[in-house]
Design a protein around this motif. Sequence first.
Motif, short mmCIF file in Angstrom:
data_model
loop_
_atom_site.label_atom_id
_atom_site.label_comp_id
_atom_site.label_asym_id
_atom_site.label_seq_id
_atom_site.Cartn_x
_atom_site.Cartn_y
_atom_site.Cartn_z
N ARG A 35 23.44 18.14 37.65
CA ARG A 35 23.34 16.40 37.57
C ARG A 35 24.24 15.84 37.79
N LEU A 36 23.63 14.55 38.57
CA LEU A 36 24.48 14.16 39.64
C LEU A 36 24.48 12.48 38.68
N LEU B 74 31.53 30.63 40.47
CA LEU B 74 31.86 31.37 39.35
C LEU B 74 32.56 30.88 38.01
N ILE B 75 32.22 30.80 36.77
CA ILE B 75 32.36 29.64 35.97
C ILE B 75 33.81 30.76 34.41
N ASN B 76 34.31 28.99 33.52
CA ASN B 76 34.77 30.03 32.66
C ASN B 76 34.47 31.28 32.57
N PRO C 15 28.23 22.44 31.86
CA PRO C 15 28.89 20.79 32.47
C PRO C 15 30.02 21.58 33.96
N TYR C 16 29.88 20.60 34.66
CA TYR C 16 30.52 20.97 35.91
C TYR C 16 32.36 21.08 35.75
N THR D 27 27.79 16.49 38.00
CA THR D 27 28.51 16.60 36.97
C THR D 27 27.62 17.41 35.96
N GLY D 28 26.59 18.58 35.99
CA GLY D 28 26.83 19.76 35.50
C GLY D 28 25.19 20.22 36.13
N LEU D 29 25.57 21.72 36.12
CA LEU D 29 24.60 22.66 36.72
C LEU D 29 23.41 23.25 35.60
N ALA D 30 22.03 22.41 36.50
CA ALA D 30 21.04 23.55 35.04
C ALA D 30 20.89 25.04 35.46
#
Length: 98
Positions: free
Chosen positions: A31-32, A77-79, A65-66, A40-43
Amino acid sequence: MDGTPQEITTLVGREVYSNNGVFVGEIEDVRLNVDACAVTGLALGELNSELFTNVTEGGQGVMIPYRWVRAVGDVVLINDIIERLQQPENEEDAEVVA
């Protein structure tokens, strides 16, 4: 990454893991915010069924959310927040978590 700009299409298909090494899913789209020229986001699709059993129906994905992204390389890697989103199975667990 070395700070060199990359094409956003290189994110599609990468696997996403939590900081704890738990597989979350695979990036299917981004998502841009065109005005800010930022992701701003990853699907995510191909989700870890243990994490998302009660959250999605079969064939659906999630948007994260990015800002949760910690590192991008061969994998993303994400939180570990994604692991904490799981619903407690009974009320005793809810009291411990809260």
